[in-house]
Enzyme design. Structure first.
Site, mmCIF file in Angstrom:
data_model
loop_
_atom_site.group_PDB
_atom_site.id
_atom_site.type_symbol
_atom_site.label_atom_id
_atom_site.label_comp_id
_atom_site.label_asym_id
_atom_site.label_seq_id
_atom_site.Cartn_x
_atom_site.Cartn_y
_atom_site.Cartn_z
ATOM 1 C CG HIS A 17 -0.435 -0.080 2.546
ATOM 2 N ND1 HIS A 17 0.426 0.869 3.033
ATOM 3 C CD2 HIS A 17 -0.620 -0.979 3.552
ATOM 4 C CE1 HIS A 17 0.755 0.583 4.281
ATOM 5 N NE2 HIS A 17 0.145 -0.552 4.620
ATOM 6 C CG HIS A 20 4.031 -1.462 2.417
ATOM 7 N ND1 HIS A 20 2.767 -1.914 2.144
ATOM 8 C CD2 HIS A 20 4.320 -1.872 3.679
ATOM 9 C CE1 HIS A 20 2.304 -2.589 3.192
ATOM 10 N NE2 HIS A 20 3.223 -2.571 4.142
ATOM 11 C CB CYS A 125 0.610 -9.802 19.051
ATOM 12 S SG CYS A 125 -0.274 -8.987 17.701
ATOM 13 C CB CYS A 128 3.464 -7.386 16.929
ATOM 14 S SG CYS A 128 2.286 -6.167 17.465
ATOM 15 C CB CYS A 142 -2.263 -6.569 20.026
ATOM 16 S SG CYS A 142 -1.293 -5.486 18.994
ATOM 17 C CG HIS A 145 -1.956 -6.136 14.899
ATOM 18 N ND1 HIS A 145 -0.770 -5.896 15.556
ATOM 19 C CD2 HIS A 145 -1.707 -5.942 13.584
ATOM 20 C CE1 HIS A 145 0.155 -5.583 14.668
ATOM 21 N NE2 HIS A 145 -0.377 -5.603 13.482
ATOM 22 C CE LYS A 293 -2.329 0.574 13.002
ATOM 23 N NZ LYS A 293 -2.479 -0.592 12.185
ATOM 24 C CE LYS A 296 -5.086 -9.128 4.604
ATOM 25 N NZ LYS A 296 -4.495 -10.415 4.891
HETATM 26 N N1 MSP Z 1 8.776 -7.444 7.812
HETATM 27 C C1 MSP Z 1 8.909 -6.375 8.744
HETATM 28 C C2 MSP Z 1 10.208 -5.623 8.519
HETATM 29 C C3 MSP Z 1 11.444 -6.449 8.601
HETATM 30 S S1 MSP Z 1 12.858 -5.510 8.223
HETATM 31 C C4 MSP Z 1 14.124 -6.479 8.705
HETATM 32 C C5 MSP Z 1 7.742 -5.413 8.574
HETATM 33 N N2 MSP Z 1 7.114 -5.446 7.414
HETATM 34 S S2 MSP Z 1 5.841 -4.545 7.002
HETATM 35 O O1 MSP Z 1 5.382 -5.077 5.763
HETATM 36 O O2 MSP Z 1 4.917 -4.474 8.075
HETATM 37 O O3 MSP Z 1 6.427 -3.146 6.685
HETATM 38 C C6 MSP Z 1 6.653 -2.179 7.678
HETATM 39 C C7 MSP Z 1 7.200 -0.933 7.017
HETATM 40 O O4 MSP Z 1 6.339 -0.494 5.958
HETATM 41 C C8 MSP Z 1 7.267 0.266 7.936
HETATM 42 O O5 MSP Z 1 8.401 0.279 8.748
HETATM 43 C C9 MSP Z 1 7.299 1.389 6.939
HETATM 44 O O6 MSP Z 1 8.551 1.433 6.318
HETATM 45 C C10 MSP Z 1 6.268 0.912 5.926
HETATM 46 N N3 MSP Z 1 4.907 1.307 6.286
HETATM 47 C C11 MSP Z 1 3.868 0.463 6.552
HETATM 48 N N4 MSP Z 1 2.754 1.203 6.785
HETATM 49 C C12 MSP Z 1 3.049 2.514 6.684
HETATM 50 C C13 MSP Z 1 2.304 3.701 6.807
HETATM 51 N N5 MSP Z 1 1.026 3.703 7.078
HETATM 52 N N6 MSP Z 1 2.964 4.872 6.635
HETATM 53 C C14 MSP Z 1 4.294 4.924 6.345
HETATM 54 N N7 MSP Z 1 5.023 3.818 6.246
HETATM 55 C C15 MSP Z 1 4.444 2.586 6.399
HETATM 56 O O7 MSP Z 1 7.490 -4.665 9.493
#
Ligand code: MSP
Length: 480
Positions: A17, A20, A125, A128, A142, A145, A293, A296
């Site tokens: 999304h 990311h 969780c 997380c 949590c 979540h 926020k 999903k």
């Molecule tokens: N798999 C772990 C990371 C492991 S790194 C060794 C993870 N993955 S995640 O798919 O949940 O991605 C988290 C990251 O996605 C966040 O740290 C950030 O970089 C990005 N974001 C996810 N949601 C976001 C927002 N709503 N806003 C900005 N960045 C976001 O955690």
């Protein structure tokens, strides 16, 4: 040594999304700023596949797990490609090299005396992918979540993280740039001082993941495994020479949600393995969507591909980085995106390029190359933008570049070239130099936006260096 930066590796339980995309596009801007692939930049992104979340998603999709993660990794890879993101390495934690790295890392940490066995009882969780303490829970759920954690009781391997507490604290103290922004740095110091303990790094109840070298019935905890991606991507465990060339990374870029893992656990792991720490860790803020926020369960996640197909890749890149100081939280709204598109892109840069190309064609038969350049201030601006970008002040850099756009448009309105053109004898020279000046401005802007809006940059640079410049089609057709 060339620049080395990373994004987190993403879970593949859902499609990417805009959150990311935010991290990944920001990383791409930096990679391009540092010269991209051709300058030997190392830019790693990828997918975190050994997670229970992915197992659950595969179940829902009614696919075997490996098929599910293969397809999902492909989707993530293609998404970055479509957004003009050019990583040099796309790491997958189910890959063979990564597995070699994880095994080597485990054994090294064990040889340092930092792995031991103990019984673990705790609430876990899945959202997380972490154990949670009672004090984290709200109504037994949590808070992130909104789900009840599961109770796990198992014999696990533990990592002696606490041994590195003081070393990490004094490292953070002595290296003020190691963690930024400052608010995150303070948060981490607090966390390490008060909560950082040994951590369970294996799971008995989970069957998906990398088996521990010491007991094939247990898999390695997904965060312990995932963090190693930063070194497995550059040769650790499978190409020592490459690894020595590339490590340490200059920058780990991530969201504020995962700083504890990156700023406490990961440094402890590296210290235990006798490896250098990354030079810098930067945690940016979070995007909400219309104030909510992204989640999903709310079903409010915005697909960056859909946005880019509707408005263009460069407008999405521009909107994400121009309107929010990197580090702050912000809200993504398509209404604001459309306003920004119309004002900064269609009426701003797009209009400038159309008007200038049109006038050069009309008044100078498209030819400006023989007219001497006049602007002496370019190198100062270039330096300024370089510093802003390197310090991750993306919105400031874009603001400064757009000042150039507005000044150029204003100059056109003030000087009224169409009037100068009417009185060729008296004002002809002024017109010629004005148009040359404006073409130079566009070339400067084209160069400055290159890491941010690569496609627009290429179009401008190509068009305005032609032998004969013709009227340019609108770069950003105005939205109704
Ligand atoms: N798999 C772990 C990371 C492991 S790194 C060794 C993870 N993955 S995640 O798919 O949940 O991605 C988290 C990251 O996605 C966040 O740290 C950030 O970089 C990005 N974001 C996810 N949601 C976001 C927002 N709503 N806003 C900005 N960045 C976001 O955690």
């Amino acid at each position: 040594m060339s620049y080395h930066l990373t994004t987190p590796i993403y879970y593949v339980n859902a499609a990417p999304h805009i959150g990311h995309a935010y991290t990944t596009i920001a990383a791409d801007v930096l990679a391009r700023h540092h010269g991209g692939i051709s300058s030997g930049v190392q830019f790693t992104t990828g997918t975190d596949e050994n997670s229970l979340k992915n197992v659950k998603a595969a179940e829902v999709a009614n696919k075997d797990i490996q098929t599910y993660v293969d397809e999902a990794a492909h989707l993530w890879f293609q998404t970055w490609k479509s957004l003009n993101v050019e990583p040099t390495t796309f790491i997958r934690t189910t890959g063979a090299n990564h597995r070699l790295a994880v095994i080597k890392f485990w054994n090294t940490v064990k040889n340092s005396g930092d792995i031991y066995q103990d019984i673990y009882v705790g609430k876990y969780c899945t959202g997380c992918e972490a154990y949670v303490s009672e004090s984290d829970l709200i109504d037994e759920c949590c808070p992130l979540h909104k789900t009840k954690p599961e109770i796990l009781r198992e014999k696990n391997f533990f990592f002696r993280a606490s041994r590195y507490k003081e070393t990490i604290l004094s490292y953070i103290e002595n290296n003020p740039d190691f963690i930024s922004p400052e608010s995150r740095r303070n948060e981490i110091i607090n966390y390490i001082k008060n909560h950082f303990e040994d951590i369970s790094i294996s799971r008995q109840s989970i069957k998906w993941g990398i088996p521990t070298p010491d007991d094939p019935e247990q898999v390695i905890y997904v965060w312990f495994d995932a963090l190693i991606n930063y070194i497995s991507a550059v040769g650790y465990g499978w190409d020592q020479q490459l690894f020595e060339e590339k490590w340490p990374a200059d920058l780990h870029l991530l969201g504020k949600d995962i700083i504890k893992f990156h700023c406490a656990l990961w440094p402890a792991m590296l210290l235990s393995a006798g490896l250098a720490l990354p030079k810098k860790i930067f945690a940016h803020g979070f995007f909400t969507v219309n104030g909510e926020k992204i989640s999903k369960s709310l079903g409010n996640s915005i697909d960056p591909i859909e946005i880019s197909q509707k408005y263009g890749v460069d407008p999405l890149r521009y909107y994400l980085l121009a309107k929010l100081p990197f580090g702050n939280n912000g809200d993504f709204s398509t209404i604001q995106l459309e306003e920004v598109y119309n004002s900064d892109l269609a009426n701003g840069l797009g209009n400038l390029a159309s008007r200038v190309s049109n006038m050069v064609e009309k008044y100078l038969f498209g030819i400006v190359k023989d007219i001497p350049s006049t602007d002496e201030h370019n190198s100062k601006i270039e330096k300024e933008i370089k510093i802003l970008t390197e310090n991750l002040h993306f919105h400031k850099a874009l603001e400064e570049i757009w000042k150039q756009v507005y000044l150029a448009n204003k100059l056109i309105e003030d000087k009224k070239p169409w009037q100068l053109a009417k009185n060729k004898e008296k004002q002809g020279l002024e017109l010629i130099f004005l148009l040359r000046y404006l073409v130079d401005k566009i070339l400067l802007i084209g160069k400055l936006i290159n890491p941010y809006l690569p496609t627009t940059s290429e179009k401008l640079l190509k068009h305005f260096t032609q032998e004969k410049i013709t009227k340019l089609e609108p770069l950003f057709p105005k939205l109704k």
